[in-house]
Design a protein around this motif. Structure first.
Motif, PDB file in Angstrom:
ATOM      1  N   GLY A 105      -4.276  21.877 -12.693  1.00  0.00           N
ATOM      2  CA  GLY A 105      -3.530  23.014 -12.389  1.00  0.00           C
ATOM      3  C   GLY A 105      -2.597  23.246 -13.358  1.00  0.00           C
ATOM      4  N   LEU A 106      -2.617  22.849 -14.342  1.00  0.00           N
ATOM      5  CA  LEU A 106      -1.750  23.259 -15.410  1.00  0.00           C
ATOM      6  C   LEU A 106      -2.420  23.671 -16.752  1.00  0.00           C
ATOM      7  CD1 LEU A 106       1.316  21.028 -15.594  1.00  0.00           C
ATOM      8  CD2 LEU A 106       1.480  23.631 -14.856  1.00  0.00           C
ATOM      9  N   ASP A 107      -2.451  24.887 -17.295  1.00  0.00           N
ATOM     10  CA  ASP A 107      -3.315  25.085 -18.503  1.00  0.00           C
ATOM     11  C   ASP A 107      -2.575  24.084 -19.651  1.00  0.00           C
ATOM     12  OD1 ASP A 107      -1.213  27.121 -20.464  1.00  0.00           O
ATOM     13  OD2 ASP A 107      -1.159  27.766 -18.246  1.00  0.00           O
ATOM     14  N   GLU A 108      -3.240  24.154 -20.798  1.00  0.00           N
ATOM     15  CA  GLU A 108      -2.864  23.308 -21.837  1.00  0.00           C
ATOM     16  C   GLU A 108      -1.348  23.448 -22.324  1.00  0.00           C
ATOM     17  OE1 GLU A 108      -5.149  25.131 -25.753  1.00  0.00           O
ATOM     18  OE2 GLU A 108      -6.266  24.347 -23.889  1.00  0.00           O
ATOM     19  N   GLU A 109      -0.858  24.850 -22.397  1.00  0.00           N
ATOM     20  CA  GLU A 109       0.336  24.953 -23.115  1.00  0.00           C
ATOM     21  C   GLU A 109       1.355  24.632 -22.141  1.00  0.00           C
ATOM     22  OE1 GLU A 109       3.272  28.454 -25.145  1.00  0.00           O
ATOM     23  OE2 GLU A 109       1.050  28.973 -24.817  1.00  0.00           O
ATOM     24  N   SER A 110       1.298  25.041 -20.799  1.00  0.00           N
ATOM     25  CA  SER A 110       2.198  24.842 -19.700  1.00  0.00           C
ATOM     26  C   SER A 110       2.372  23.351 -19.769  1.00  0.00           C
ATOM     27  CB  SER A 110       1.876  25.434 -18.480  1.00  0.00           C
ATOM     28  OG  SER A 110       1.682  26.802 -18.444  1.00  0.00           O
ATOM     29  N   TYR A 111       1.424  22.465 -19.784  1.00  0.00           N
ATOM     30  CA  TYR A 111       1.256  21.292 -19.590  1.00  0.00           C
ATOM     31  C   TYR A 111       2.122  20.577 -20.719  1.00  0.00           C
ATOM     32  CZ  TYR A 111       0.070  16.293 -19.385  1.00  0.00           C
ATOM     33  OH  TYR A 111       0.217  14.702 -19.367  1.00  0.00           O
ATOM     34  N   ILE A 112       1.781  21.069 -21.996  1.00  0.00           N
ATOM     35  CA  ILE A 112       2.555  20.582 -22.927  1.00  0.00           C
ATOM     36  C   ILE A 112       3.866  20.850 -23.180  1.00  0.00           C
ATOM     37  CG2 ILE A 112       2.755  20.591 -25.594  1.00  0.00           C
ATOM     38  CD1 ILE A 112      -0.472  20.719 -25.517  1.00  0.00           C
TER      39      ILE A 112
END
Length: 130
Positions: A105-112
């Motif tokens: 549920g999170l794209d890679e940039e949001s997750y990072i």
């Protein structure tokens, strides 16, 4: 040219690491396969690679600590911080590889970005919503 904050540098580092994982997905999956984990030569290569990634991340943390009024980070703390960041990104990558891009549920940039905020500020007093 403006100096980026430690947070932004770590996010960029994390995004580059994730991009590397995606570009080398077949290799990453192969070296972490049960057969290759038992291969001493492959394990040596993976260990050296992990060390290089860790050194780069530690350099970012140490460089920033030297530019502030805080005490320099202890080497072991720096290593744990970088291992936390990179191992979490590796797990994120592996989950997406197995279950698809929307698995967490999170794209890679949001997750990072969330991960870096958590790493730098902990859970106390930091909103993880954004």
């Amino acid at each position: 040219m403006t100096l980026q904050s430690l947070e932004e540098r770590l996010v960029r580092y994390g995004l580059k690491y994730h991009r590397f994982l995606k570009q080398n997905a077949d290799y990453i999956k192969l070296v972490w396969s049960p057969e290759m984990i038992q291969d001493e030569a492959v394990s040596t290569e993976v260990f050296q690679f992990i060390g290089k990634i860790g050194s780069l991340g530690s350099t970012l943390l140490k460089r920033d600590a030297g530019n502030t009024n805080t005490e320099p980070l202890d080497e072991s703390i720096s290593q744990v911080a970088v291992m936390t960041l990179t191992s979490s990104i590796l797990v994120y990558f592996m989950i997406h590889s197995r279950f698809g891009e929307h698995a967490l549920g999170l794209d890679e940039e949001s997750y990072i970005r969330q991960l870096v905020r958590l790493l730098l500020h902990g859970l106390n007093g930091v909103s993880l919503e954004n």
